[in-house]
Design a protein around this motif. Sequence first.
Motif, PDB file in Angstrom:
ATOM      1  N   ALA A  55       0.825  -1.211   0.000  1.00 34.80           N
ATOM      2  CA  ALA A  55       0.000   0.000   0.000  1.00 34.80           C
ATOM      3  C   ALA A  55       0.860   1.262   0.000  1.00 34.80           C
ATOM      4  O   ALA A  55       0.383   2.332  -0.383  1.00 34.80           O
ATOM      5  CB  ALA A  55      -0.929  -0.006   1.213  1.00 34.80           C
ATOM      6  N   THR A  56       2.125   1.145   0.421  1.00 34.79           N
ATOM      7  CA  THR A  56       3.019   2.309   0.445  1.00 34.79           C
ATOM      8  C   THR A  56       3.733   2.527  -0.886  1.00 34.79           C
ATOM      9  O   THR A  56       4.387   3.551  -1.059  1.00 34.79           O
ATOM     10  CB  THR A  56       4.082   2.124   1.548  1.00 34.79           C
ATOM     11  N   ASP A  57       3.625   1.592  -1.828  1.00 35.15           N
ATOM     12  CA  ASP A  57       4.316   1.726  -3.113  1.00 35.15           C
ATOM     13  C   ASP A  57       3.660   2.812  -3.960  1.00 35.15           C
ATOM     14  O   ASP A  57       2.432   2.953  -3.978  1.00 35.15           O
ATOM     15  CB  ASP A  57       4.293   0.400  -3.880  1.00 35.15           C
ATOM     16  N   THR A  58       4.481   3.544  -4.689  1.00 39.44           N
ATOM     17  CA  THR A  58       3.952   4.575  -5.589  1.00 39.44           C
ATOM     18  C   THR A  58       3.205   3.926  -6.746  1.00 39.44           C
ATOM     19  O   THR A  58       2.113   4.367  -7.129  1.00 39.44           O
ATOM     20  CB  THR A  58       5.096   5.447  -6.135  1.00 39.44           C
ATOM     21  N   LEU A  59       3.791   2.868  -7.311  1.00 36.02           N
ATOM     22  CA  LEU A  59       3.178   2.141  -8.423  1.00 36.02           C
ATOM     23  C   LEU A  59       3.208   0.653  -8.114  1.00 36.02           C
ATOM     24  O   LEU A  59       4.132   0.160  -7.461  1.00 36.02           O
ATOM     25  CB  LEU A  59       3.948   2.406  -9.728  1.00 36.02           C
ATOM     26  N   PRO A  60       2.211  -0.083  -8.588  1.00 37.64           N
ATOM     27  CA  PRO A  60       2.227  -1.532  -8.360  1.00 37.64           C
ATOM     28  C   PRO A  60       3.127  -2.240  -9.365  1.00 37.64           C
ATOM     29  O   PRO A  60       3.469  -1.683 -10.411  1.00 37.64           O
ATOM     30  CB  PRO A  60       0.758  -1.923  -8.580  1.00 37.64           C
ATOM     31  N   ALA A  61       3.494  -3.454  -9.048  1.00 40.15           N
ATOM     32  CA  ALA A  61       4.142  -4.321 -10.026  1.00 40.15           C
ATOM     33  C   ALA A  61       3.052  -4.939 -10.894  1.00 40.15           C
ATOM     34  O   ALA A  61       1.981  -5.286 -10.395  1.00 40.15           O
ATOM     35  CB  ALA A  61       4.936  -5.409  -9.312  1.00 40.15           C
ATOM     36  N   ALA A  62       3.290  -5.039 -12.192  1.00 40.13           N
ATOM     37  CA  ALA A  62       2.293  -5.596 -13.120  1.00 40.13           C
ATOM     38  C   ALA A  62       2.937  -6.683 -13.964  1.00 40.13           C
ATOM     39  O   ALA A  62       4.018  -6.483 -14.532  1.00 40.13           O
ATOM     40  CB  ALA A  62       1.717  -4.499 -14.021  1.00 40.13           C
ATOM     41  N   ILE A  63       2.287  -7.843 -14.017  1.00 42.89           N
ATOM     42  CA  ILE A  63       2.779  -8.940 -14.855  1.00 42.89           C
ATOM     43  C   ILE A  63       1.586  -9.560 -15.593  1.00 42.89           C
ATOM     44  O   ILE A  63       0.442  -9.479 -15.118  1.00 42.89           O
ATOM     45  CB  ILE A  63       3.506 -10.032 -14.039  1.00 42.89           C
ATOM     46  N   PRO A  64       1.826 -10.174 -16.752  1.00 42.99           N
ATOM     47  CA  PRO A  64       0.732 -10.885 -17.435  1.00 42.99           C
ATOM     48  C   PRO A  64       0.164 -11.969 -16.523  1.00 42.99           C
ATOM     49  O   PRO A  64       0.907 -12.732 -15.897  1.00 42.99           O
ATOM     50  CB  PRO A  64       1.418 -11.491 -18.667  1.00 42.99           C
ATOM     51  N   HIS A  65      -1.157 -12.018 -16.437  1.00 46.35           N
ATOM     52  CA  HIS A  65      -1.827 -12.937 -15.509  1.00 46.35           C
ATOM     53  C   HIS A  65      -1.982 -14.315 -16.172  1.00 46.35           C
ATOM     54  O   HIS A  65      -3.096 -14.787 -16.423  1.00 46.35           O
ATOM     55  CB  HIS A  65      -3.192 -12.368 -15.140  1.00 46.35           C
ATOM     56  N   VAL A  66      -0.861 -14.962 -16.420  1.00 43.51           N
ATOM     57  CA  VAL A  66      -0.851 -16.223 -17.160  1.00 43.51           C
ATOM     58  C   VAL A  66       0.167 -17.165 -16.529  1.00 43.51           C
ATOM     59  O   VAL A  66       1.141 -16.725 -15.917  1.00 43.51           O
ATOM     60  CB  VAL A  66      -0.514 -15.957 -18.653  1.00 43.51           C
ATOM     61  N   ILE A  67      -0.088 -18.463 -16.669  1.00 38.75           N
ATOM     62  CA  ILE A  67       0.813 -19.477 -16.111  1.00 38.75           C
ATOM     63  C   ILE A  67       0.995 -20.609 -17.129  1.00 38.75           C
ATOM     64  O   ILE A  67       0.063 -20.969 -17.850  1.00 38.75           O
ATOM     65  CB  ILE A  67       0.260 -20.030 -14.770  1.00 38.75           C
ATOM     66  N   ALA A  68       2.214 -21.109 -17.202  1.00 35.72           N
ATOM     67  CA  ALA A  68       2.516 -22.288 -18.029  1.00 35.72           C
ATOM     68  C   ALA A  68       2.821 -23.441 -17.085  1.00 35.72           C
ATOM     69  O   ALA A  68       3.739 -23.346 -16.258  1.00 35.72           O
ATOM     70  CB  ALA A  68       3.709 -22.008 -18.935  1.00 35.72           C
ATOM     71  N   ARG A  69       2.073 -24.541 -17.197  1.00 37.76           N
ATOM     72  CA  ARG A  69       2.261 -25.702 -16.309  1.00 37.76           C
ATOM     73  C   ARG A  69       2.826 -26.877 -17.104  1.00 37.76           C
ATOM     74  O   ARG A  69       2.322 -27.197 -18.195  1.00 37.76           O
ATOM     75  CB  ARG A  69       0.936 -26.106 -15.664  1.00 37.76           C
ATOM     76  N   ARG A  70       3.837 -27.508 -16.524  1.00 37.94           N
ATOM     77  CA  ARG A  70       4.451 -28.666 -17.178  1.00 37.94           C
ATOM     78  C   ARG A  70       3.491 -29.843 -17.169  1.00 37.94           C
ATOM     79  O   ARG A  70       2.794 -30.092 -16.170  1.00 37.94           O
ATOM     80  CB  ARG A  70       5.749 -29.044 -16.448  1.00 37.94           C
ATOM     81  N   LEU A  71       3.422 -30.545 -18.288  1.00 36.17           N
ATOM     82  CA  LEU A  71       2.546 -31.724 -18.380  1.00 36.17           C
ATOM     83  C   LEU A  71       3.076 -32.820 -17.465  1.00 36.17           C
ATOM     84  O   LEU A  71       4.291 -33.059 -17.381  1.00 36.17           O
ATOM     85  CB  LEU A  71       2.489 -32.226 -19.826  1.00 36.17           C
ATOM     86  N   ARG A  72       2.176 -33.508 -16.796  1.00 34.91           N
ATOM     87  CA  ARG A  72       2.583 -34.526 -15.819  1.00 34.91           C
ATOM     88  C   ARG A  72       3.058 -35.812 -16.494  1.00 34.91           C
ATOM     89  O   ARG A  72       3.934 -36.501 -15.971  1.00 34.91           O
ATOM     90  CB  ARG A  72       1.412 -34.832 -14.881  1.00 34.91           C
ATOM     91  N   HIS A  73       2.464 -36.141 -17.638  1.00 34.02           N
ATOM     92  CA  HIS A  73       2.801 -37.398 -18.320  1.00 34.02           C
ATOM     93  C   HIS A  73       3.366 -37.099 -19.703  1.00 34.02           C
ATOM     94  O   HIS A  73       2.884 -36.185 -20.396  1.00 34.02           O
ATOM     95  CB  HIS A  73       1.568 -38.294 -18.436  1.00 34.02           C
ATOM     96  N   PRO A  74       4.354 -37.869 -20.152  1.00 31.80           N
ATOM     97  CA  PRO A  74       5.015 -37.584 -21.439  1.00 31.80           C
ATOM     98  C   PRO A  74       4.047 -37.589 -22.638  1.00 31.80           C
ATOM     99  O   PRO A  74       4.148 -36.746 -23.512  1.00 31.80           O
ATOM    100  CB  PRO A  74       6.040 -38.717 -21.559  1.00 31.80           C
ATOM    101  N   GLY A  75       3.121 -38.507 -22.674  1.00 30.78           N
ATOM    102  CA  GLY A  75       2.230 -38.599 -23.830  1.00 30.78           C
ATOM    103  C   GLY A  75       1.030 -37.668 -23.780  1.00 30.78           C
ATOM    104  O   GLY A  75       0.204 -37.650 -24.707  1.00 30.78           O
ATOM    105  N   GLN A  76       0.922 -36.878 -22.739  1.00 29.76           N
ATOM    106  CA  GLN A  76      -0.247 -36.013 -22.550  1.00 29.76           C
ATOM    107  C   GLN A  76      -0.230 -34.862 -23.560  1.00 29.76           C
ATOM    108  O   GLN A  76       0.808 -34.268 -23.841  1.00 29.76           O
ATOM    109  CB  GLN A  76      -0.219 -35.454 -21.115  1.00 29.76           C
ATOM    110  N   SER A  77      -1.391 -34.570 -24.152  1.00 32.33           N
ATOM    111  CA  SER A  77      -1.468 -33.488 -25.138  1.00 32.33           C
ATOM    112  C   SER A  77      -1.534 -32.149 -24.414  1.00 32.33           C
ATOM    113  O   SER A  77      -2.199 -32.013 -23.390  1.00 32.33           O
ATOM    114  CB  SER A  77      -2.698 -33.667 -26.035  1.00 32.33           C
TER     115      SER A  77
END
Length: 632
Positions: A70-92
């Motif tokens: 709340a004391t920061d002059t400006l907020p940090a901003a990042i794209p609201h996205v996530i990349a998750r690694r597939l759990r199984h090798p054959g998974q699409s």
Amino acid sequence: MTQAEREQDNGKEKERDRDREKEKEKEKEQRGVKRPIMPPAIPEPVQEQIQSNFMVVINPGSKNLRIGRATDTLPAAIPHVIARRLRHPGQSRYEDPWLLREGLDRPESSEQRQNGLKMVDQAIWSKKMSNGVRRTPVSAEQARSYNRQVRAAVLESSSGVKWTNTSHQPEFLVGEEALYVNPADCYSIHWPIRRGQLNVHPRPGGSLTAVLADLEAIWSYSIQKLLEIPLKDLKYYRCILLVPDIYNRQHVKELVNMLLVNMGFSAIVVHQESVCATFGSGLSSACVVDVGDEKTSVCCVEDGVSHRNSRLCLAYGGSDVTRCFFWLLQRVSFPFKECQLSNRLDCMLLQQLKESFCHLDQDISGLHDHEFRTRFPDSPTLLYQLRLGDEKLQAPMALFYPATFGIVGQKMTSLQHRSQGDPADPHDEHYLLGTQSRQDQSSKAIAERKALPKTSGFDGEQSSQGTDLPERGTLIQDVDLGHSHGDCLIGGAELEEPPSALLSRKTAMTQFEGKALGLDKAILHSIDSCASDETKRKMYSSILVVGGGLMFQGAQEFLQHRILNKMPPSFRRVVENVEVITRPKDMDPRLIAWKGGAVLACLDTTQEMWIYQREWQRFGVRMLRERAAFVW
């Protein structure tokens, strides 16, 4: 000692004895009297000093997350996205679409898009330029013939842009790193928020549990890396969470549980984005128009209260303008032929082109030459020439003529619906409505009984005894209703309506939600929903535009002109001036809501709204109904 002195001493002793006897008598009398027992003095609770540097303000959006102390002059901003690694090798792998959405590939989509463009062209022609001359329409064929001949020029053999390194196989990647994950790698891409709501869908990674896990991962990463706060120290921090004006109660409940229980914040305040926008801009009352990337919300706020009936959410925003601009570029032979809406890097390029070229300035007319560069991983840097005419104005105007988006068969307008009830909150508004209707019935019965002629004293006594308790119960019920009383009256009217009237009203609401309102019409509808003419006048004189979806040159004058032309004639005479505010205090409109959350954290009145972790664990969602600054 003389006789006189001895007598004087004896007299003094007798007086002292008499005084002692009187005191003893008084003590005896006082022992017989019961004194009131005074309660021990209760020390006033020491108000905890507000330490804003230990408060984190979170403003989650569909495209970007804004987070900071709340004391920061400006907020940090990042794209609201996530990349998750597939759990199984054959998974699409699965990737949430960015600019593509449902309803674009219907048979009637193309026709609707063309009709919308005709309305846009008519509006452009009908409005004169500032010099009083009408714009000369530019033929798309002129731009098309030039763009067909354009060939890319190689500036550098290597663009210098690289794919994100995934050789160490991290479980997930967040923000920019997620956007630059190579499609050949075994990672799925998820955007956890869509159109202001949690992105719950039937495809991979679309369950509520999975979406919440994605949000927790993104927010935890941002707190650790961007704010440099270790997660184990969150027990010393509090959180301000901004939620949409039209919110999903179940989703808000889950987010609060995630922040307090899973992440470990000590306390939380939940508030609406529109109210925070007024705090951030320093306005006491305003019609807040929040044009985001995927949704546009309109709401009238007066003295820190969002008027429930004035809330509207339109299912389009800046990304729809970007997609519309791409369609217009294709009509004039866009020289970058490989561009596809399914490619996330191409979507980023189109977003940049829209922000660079598009405007709402009627005085800019004719054909203009532009250039842009493409920088992609494993590719050279290319330079393209591009000639454009009215396309730069037509794309943003689609916000006022949403048929141009070509979206068919989708719910385009949302209103605030009543709560469906929560088993964890048995004393919610449904309970209040039920007790209120029973109370109304008992009041009517009492009134009828009072109106009956009294046949005997016995009957009169009986009726007076019968009326005493319900009246006392009515008084208690009025106290219990609290700030929800006004909303309960609306619900009470629903209960009294005949089924046919209730059905027709719901049908009308469904039909209204199926329409795609233009931005100016949505603002007029929202202001018209206010209760009094005085409030409406306030709203017309203070229309606050926030968010990043309407940051076009000339947007302020353009919107002001449309509101003035379409507002009811009765108000045109009364309202001194219609003022559209797009950059209050020269602030970035994308940051105003977050800034309002930071202001909220510093207010003394916020002390009453904190929901503490122990309270949440004990009482759950009931705390939101008790502590939220808006009617839950």
